[in-house]
Design a protein around this motif. Structure first.
Motif, PDB file in Angstrom:
ATOM      1  N   GLY A   1       1.388  -8.760  -2.200  1.00 29.80           N
ATOM      2  CA  GLY A   1       2.569  -9.484  -2.666  1.00 29.80           C
ATOM      3  C   GLY A   1       3.711  -8.542  -2.985  1.00 29.80           C
ATOM      4  N   PRO A   2       4.899  -9.073  -3.143  1.00 29.80           N
ATOM      5  CA  PRO A   2       6.062  -8.233  -3.438  1.00 29.80           C
ATOM      6  C   PRO A   2       5.981  -7.684  -4.848  1.00 29.80           C
ATOM      7  N   ALA A   3       6.172  -6.396  -4.979  1.00 31.54           N
ATOM      8  CA  ALA A   3       6.143  -5.786  -6.305  1.00 31.54           C
ATOM      9  C   ALA A   3       7.545  -5.801  -6.892  1.00 31.54           C
ATOM     10  N   ALA A   4       7.634  -6.127  -8.157  1.00 33.85           N
ATOM     11  CA  ALA A   4       8.932  -6.103  -8.826  1.00 33.85           C
ATOM     12  C   ALA A   4       9.377  -4.659  -8.988  1.00 33.85           C
ATOM     13  N   GLY A   5      10.683  -4.491  -9.074  1.00 37.76           N
ATOM     14  CA  GLY A   5      11.200  -3.156  -9.308  1.00 37.76           C
ATOM     15  C   GLY A   5      11.248  -2.309  -8.061  1.00 37.76           C
ATOM     16  N   ILE A   6      11.771  -2.859  -6.944  1.00 38.50           N
ATOM     17  CA  ILE A   6      11.894  -2.061  -5.730  1.00 38.50           C
ATOM     18  C   ILE A   6      12.716  -0.819  -6.029  1.00 38.50           C
ATOM     19  N   TYR A   7      12.333   0.281  -5.404  1.00 37.62           N
ATOM     20  CA  TYR A   7      12.966   1.552  -5.733  1.00 37.62           C
ATOM     21  C   TYR A   7      14.430   1.585  -5.287  1.00 37.62           C
ATOM     22  N   ILE A   8      15.280   2.119  -6.155  1.00 41.45           N
ATOM     23  CA  ILE A   8      16.690   2.330  -5.853  1.00 41.45           C
ATOM     24  C   ILE A   8      16.875   3.811  -5.566  1.00 41.45           C
ATOM     25  N   TYR A   9      17.333   4.129  -4.354  1.00 37.21           N
ATOM     26  CA  TYR A   9      17.471   5.517  -3.938  1.00 37.21           C
ATOM     27  C   TYR A   9      18.319   6.314  -4.920  1.00 37.21           C
ATOM     28  N   GLY A  10      17.859   7.548  -5.165  1.00 34.76           N
ATOM     29  CA  GLY A  10      18.608   8.459  -6.019  1.00 34.76           C
ATOM     30  C   GLY A  10      18.332   8.322  -7.498  1.00 34.76           C
TER      31      GLY A  10
ATOM     32  N   LEU B   1       3.662   7.680  12.385  1.00 31.56           N
ATOM     33  CA  LEU B   1       3.266   6.281  12.333  1.00 31.56           C
ATOM     34  C   LEU B   1       3.083   5.758  13.755  1.00 31.56           C
ATOM     35  N   PRO B   2       2.200   4.785  13.949  1.00 30.89           N
ATOM     36  CA  PRO B   2       2.048   4.210  15.292  1.00 30.89           C
ATOM     37  C   PRO B   2       3.228   3.318  15.641  1.00 30.89           C
ATOM     38  N   THR B   3       3.443   3.100  16.912  1.00 34.59           N
ATOM     39  CA  THR B   3       4.542   2.239  17.340  1.00 34.59           C
ATOM     40  C   THR B   3       4.323   0.800  16.909  1.00 34.59           C
ATOM     41  N   THR B   4       3.063   0.448  16.615  1.00 32.60           N
ATOM     42  CA  THR B   4       2.763  -0.922  16.182  1.00 32.60           C
ATOM     43  C   THR B   4       3.151  -1.173  14.735  1.00 32.60           C
ATOM     44  N   GLU B   5       3.484  -0.125  13.999  1.00 38.56           N
ATOM     45  CA  GLU B   5       3.878  -0.289  12.594  1.00 38.56           C
ATOM     46  C   GLU B   5       5.313  -0.803  12.540  1.00 38.56           C
ATOM     47  N   GLN B   6       5.450  -2.053  12.156  1.00 37.63           N
ATOM     48  CA  GLN B   6       6.755  -2.704  12.166  1.00 37.63           C
ATOM     49  C   GLN B   6       7.333  -2.922  10.769  1.00 37.63           C
ATOM     50  N   SER B   7       6.713  -2.355   9.754  1.00 38.17           N
ATOM     51  CA  SER B   7       7.172  -2.577   8.387  1.00 38.17           C
ATOM     52  C   SER B   7       8.575  -2.020   8.191  1.00 38.17           C
ATOM     53  N   GLU B   8       9.399  -2.798   7.526  1.00 40.02           N
ATOM     54  CA  GLU B   8      10.717  -2.323   7.113  1.00 40.02           C
ATOM     55  C   GLU B   8      10.715  -1.920   5.644  1.00 40.02           C
ATOM     56  N   ARG B   9       9.617  -2.252   4.963  1.00 38.95           N
ATOM     57  CA  ARG B   9       9.449  -1.858   3.574  1.00 38.95           C
ATOM     58  C   ARG B   9       8.037  -1.290   3.410  1.00 38.95           C
ATOM     59  N   PHE B  10       7.935  -0.158   2.744  1.00 39.58           N
ATOM     60  CA  PHE B  10       6.663   0.506   2.526  1.00 39.58           C
ATOM     61  C   PHE B  10       6.403   0.650   1.030  1.00 39.58           C
ATOM     62  N   GLN B  11       5.140   0.834   0.705  1.00 38.85           N
ATOM     63  CA  GLN B  11       4.786   1.235  -0.644  1.00 38.85           C
ATOM     64  C   GLN B  11       4.723   2.758  -0.641  1.00 38.85           C
TER      65      GLN B  11
ATOM     66  N   ILE C   1       0.425   8.961  -8.877  1.00 40.41           N
ATOM     67  CA  ILE C   1       1.055   9.052 -10.198  1.00 40.41           C
ATOM     68  C   ILE C   1       2.373   8.283 -10.255  1.00 40.41           C
ATOM     69  N   ALA C   2       2.804   7.735  -9.121  1.00 35.17           N
ATOM     70  CA  ALA C   2       3.980   6.856  -9.083  1.00 35.17           C
ATOM     71  C   ALA C   2       3.900   6.053  -7.798  1.00 35.17           C
ATOM     72  N   SER C   3       4.294   4.789  -7.879  1.00 34.90           N
ATOM     73  CA  SER C   3       4.225   3.925  -6.701  1.00 34.90           C
ATOM     74  C   SER C   3       5.376   2.931  -6.741  1.00 34.90           C
ATOM     75  N   TYR C   4       6.111   2.853  -5.645  1.00 33.71           N
ATOM     76  CA  TYR C   4       7.268   1.959  -5.563  1.00 33.71           C
ATOM     77  C   TYR C   4       7.330   1.318  -4.176  1.00 33.71           C
ATOM     78  N   PRO C   5       7.737   0.063  -4.099  1.00 32.95           N
ATOM     79  CA  PRO C   5       8.123  -0.473  -2.800  1.00 32.95           C
ATOM     80  C   PRO C   5       9.495   0.093  -2.423  1.00 32.95           C
ATOM     81  N   VAL C   6       9.610   0.581  -1.203  1.00 31.32           N
ATOM     82  CA  VAL C   6      10.841   1.227  -0.752  1.00 31.32           C
ATOM     83  C   VAL C   6      11.220   0.672   0.610  1.00 31.32           C
ATOM     84  N   SER C   7      12.466   0.278   0.755  1.00 27.30           N
ATOM     85  CA  SER C   7      12.963  -0.197   2.039  1.00 27.30           C
ATOM     86  C   SER C   7      13.448   0.986   2.863  1.00 27.30           C
ATOM     87  N   VAL C   8      13.092   0.973   4.154  1.00 27.49           N
ATOM     88  CA  VAL C   8      13.549   2.031   5.057  1.00 27.49           C
ATOM     89  C   VAL C   8      15.058   1.924   5.231  1.00 27.49           C
TER      90      VAL C   8
END
Length: 765
Positions: free
Chosen positions: A500-509, A602-612, A628-635
């Protein structure tokens, strides 16, 4: 795009093959991307930027946010679930409300979020058995949602004195508290307007305030009970307690190991009393145990000792051990006189070794339940906090992080214990990763890790807590090791996999928040993710990802560069380990920063636009890692604002001209290509670069896609790239004839211990 034709004549012939300009890279959305948010004041704009960057809100169309549009109850369910960090089961397809269906083309997506709101008691629906997903959210309903989400419902005064006819009677308490907490305000006429629909502007600003005030409620942690060890008086000053009893199958029948603790209640050193330790079965058969050759001979004043006993029982049938007997045998009289000193019932604590299975539900807790080590007098409490599945070879290892806390008044050393993974019919004994002793001061916490390696297709059911024991036979030098246990805990949901979607998607910087009390990252070191790009790599048939981290020293002393790991997990659960670039710098000087890059394949089959994104600590120089830290991050998008992001640089390839030079040599013609490049380059000043920093690689490619040659240019040192015009030369060519329709591929190249990782950033045609 500016094109030009350059002819160079100097005992040679030149022809222009390529001109053009490049496109750039990505940045996250903000209020400036929406035409209808331009009139916001600075304070409101900051709130919108935060909620847009966190992906809680987005536009209603390209370039339009829909500031004054209404949001329906389905849309709000998703936003509220993210604001309050609710657990969302995205696989859920059955609703508690009859008007909510996954097949609904307009609002079916919201079913998991609506269920999350219901389970969190944030809503009981719109009417009997309904939720009304397409209905509007009124201002008073919004107030009630937010107050419940903030766990402030107990503070709602049902008799709130509100002389406001625009607010329903049931909502007056919620509205009064929401206004008091500055979540929402009244209209210009002084009325709240509780029954009017809430527009998206109000939803954003009130949600921002609610998220800012939100404090997660820590649920009461269950504890796995362990019965107190009953003390038995053997002498006036000596008491005995049973620590463990183990019964394991052997080649001859059964091997029985018993560990007891003797306590000295006096102020003097006492010798171990003379007794025989015997074990009795349900059938009444009694066997005498032998004392370990390593057992102590005395007990210190007010102290205790742990003694080990063992016997082999040559019976090829199941036996049930029921009692442990201490017997004083007087050999000085005839016939000898036996006096039973103590009788301990032990049937409930017998451990069956590899075949052990915890059937008592009270001794098998849920993931995260607190526990103490059975048979040990200690103020240390433990709980499982993290689980990951890693491969260091062909078989998987489960890495379990246990947090230990000293609730006592004195420092203690964590005793030697381990975990085993229990599957159907099998047990896999684990090993503690930290090999050195760990001492905890009073009130301190510390994490320890255990690696449990299993077979490839094993499905674990639980983890058992085991204590290592040993027995040394008389005349032998190598003890017999074995494990004993009594309690365990189940695996977390989905074996620890986040769904599921995790709250608090990472903000770059922004600074990455690490696990509290970790000793791996210096607290004076700020680490932020500045870039994450994923591009196709046609030559190798895969995708290449590059993540750039900025490490900034905010202290007044140098800080060593930590060698943390980085991992990307896609939407299907596939995890890709990053290869860390070679870093020349060993320390980060005060007030400065460095850049550390990681390359991912990554394989060419990996179509994720957001990663953990998982930032990992390398555990005690082992092959294992702990997140020690985990964030959902959009490419980040590769094409944004006509510039190329290569932190700490912003590059703009404004104009270029590719020329081919042909010269006559003693053995024939020689070919050289020259790229005239006009590049605007901006750099963040506080970041220090070393000679291991990324390079730009320019590759010449013919019309058939074949590489003619390449050359890499650094950002530091000799032949470095500069802002402005420069001439780049290519002489290591694979073709000895004139080529036409040549393009130039531009790569960022990072060097890792296992080779180079190239990220395609532009193609000049």
């Amino acid at each position: 795009m500016k094109k030009s034709l350059t002819v160079i004549i100097s005992a040679c012939m030149a022809s222009t093959l390529l001109t053009g300009a490049a496109l750039g890279a990505a940045s996250p959305k903000s209020s400036v991307d929406f035409n209808d948010l331009g009139q916001l004041d600075a304070g409101t704009r900051a709130k919108f930027d935060a909620m847009i960057a966190a992906r809680i809100f987005d536009g209603v169309s390209e370039g339009a946010f829909g500031l004054h549009d209404k949001m329906n109850r389905a849309q709000f369910a998703k936003a509220a679930a993210m604001i309050f960090n609710l657990k969302v089961d995205t696989l859920s397809s059955t609703s508690s409300f009859r008007d909510v269906s996954a097949a609904d083309p307009a609002n079916g997506y919201a079913l998991p979020y609506i269920e999350a709101l219901k389970k969190a008691n944030l809503t009981d629906g719109f009417g009997e058995g309904t939720y009304n997903p397409a209905g509007e959210v009124t201002k008073e309903q919004l107030a009630a949602f937010l107050i419940r989400g903030l766990n402030k419902e107990a503070e709602v005064k049902q008799d709130a004195a509100m002389n406001d006819s625009t607010v329903s009677s049931w909502a007056k308490g919620y509205v009064a508290l929401a206004v008091q907490m500055n979540l929402m305000g009244n209209q210009t006429d002084g009325k709240f307007g509780g029954m009017t629909p809430a527009n998206r502007e109000l939803l954003v600003t009130s949600s921002y305030e609610a998220k800012r005030l939100y404090v997660p409620v820590t649920p009461a942690v269950a504890e796995i009970p362990v019965e107190d060890m009953k003390a038995f008086n053997l002498t006036e000053n000596t008491q005995a307690q049973v620590k463990s009893v183990t019964q394991e199958k052997s080649a001859e029948g059964w091997r029985v190991g018993v560990v007891v603790t003797l306590n000295n209640t006096s102020g003097f050193t006492n010798r171990i009393p003379d007794y025989e330790l015997r074990i009795q079965t349900a059938e009444g058969t009694v066997y005498t145990l032998q004392a370990s050759a390593s057992n102590s001979r005395s007990i210190p004043p007010q102290g205790n000792v742990t003694l080990s006993y063992m016997t082999d029982i040559g019976v090829n049938k199941d036996i049930q051990l029921t009692n442990l007997l201490w017997v004083d045998v007087n050999q000085k009289v005839y016939p000898k006189v036996e006096t039973q000193l103590a009788d301990a019932a032990i049937s409930s604590i017998v451990w069956r070794g590899q075949d052990a299975k915890i059937d008592d539900p009270s001794r098998l807790g849920d993931w995260g339940a607190r526990f103490s080590l059975p048979g040990i007098h200690s103020d240390l409490k433990y709980s499982a906090v993290k689980l990951s599945k890693q491969f260091t070879g062909q078989t998987p290892s489960y890495i379990v992080e246990i947090q230990a806390e000293n609730e006592g008044s004195y420092a203690e050393t964590i005793p030697d214990f381990t975990l085993s993974g229990k599957s159907e019919g099998q047990s896999f004994i684990g090993k503690r990763v930290e090999e050195t002793p760990i001492r905890l001061d009073a009130g301190a916490r510390k994490s320890i890790h255990f690696a449990i390696t299993t077979d490839m297709n094993t499905t674990l059911q639980a983890f058992y807590v085991l204590s290592p024991e040993s027995f040394l036979k008389q005349g032998q030098t190598v003890p017999i090791p074995y494990f004993t246990g009594r309690i365990g805990f189940r695996l977390p949901a989905n074996e620890g996999t986040v769904t599921g979607p995790a709250a608090g998607i990472y903000i770059y910087g922004t600074p990455i928040a690490f696990t509290p009390r970790n000793d791996f990252i210096n607290p004076n070191l700020t680490i932020s993710l500045e870039e994450l790009h994923v591009t196709d790599n046609e030559e190798t048939g895969n995708k290449t990802g590059v993540a750039k981290f900025k490490l900034f020293n905010k202290s007044d002393k140098p800080i060593p560069v930590p060698a943390f790991g980085a991992e990307l997990a896609g939407k299907d659960g596939n995890a890709y380990a990053g290869k860390r670039q070679i870093v020349s710098a060993t320390d980060i000087e005060p007030g400065t920063g460095v850049v550390v890059s990681y390359g991912f394949t990554l394989p060419t089959t990996e179509q994720s636009e957001r990663f953990q994104l998982n930032v990992q600590e390398v555990l005690s120089n082992s092959a294992y890692k702990s997140t020690i830290a985990s964030y959902p991050v959009s490419v980040q998008n590769e094409n944004d604002h006509n510039n190329i992001s290569l932190f700490p640089f912003k590059l703009n390839l404004k104009n270029w001209t590719l020329s081919q030079l042909t010269a006559m040599g003693t053995t024939g013609f020689a070919y050289t290509y020259k790229l005239s490049l006009d590049m605007d380059m901006q750099r963040e000043s506080e970041v220090v670069l070393d000679n291991a920093f990324s390079k730009l690689k320019f590759e010449l490619v013919d019309s058939s896609g074949r590489s003619l040659g390449s050359n890499s240019f650094p950002f530091t040192g000799a032949n470095r790239l500069v802002s402005g015009s420069q001439m780049l030369t290519f002489s290591n060519l694979t073709q000895d004839q004139v080529q036409s329709h040549i393009s130039v591929k531009v790569y960022e190249t990072i060097t890792t211990p296992t080779g180079e990782v190239d990220r395609l950033i532009a193609e000049l045609k």
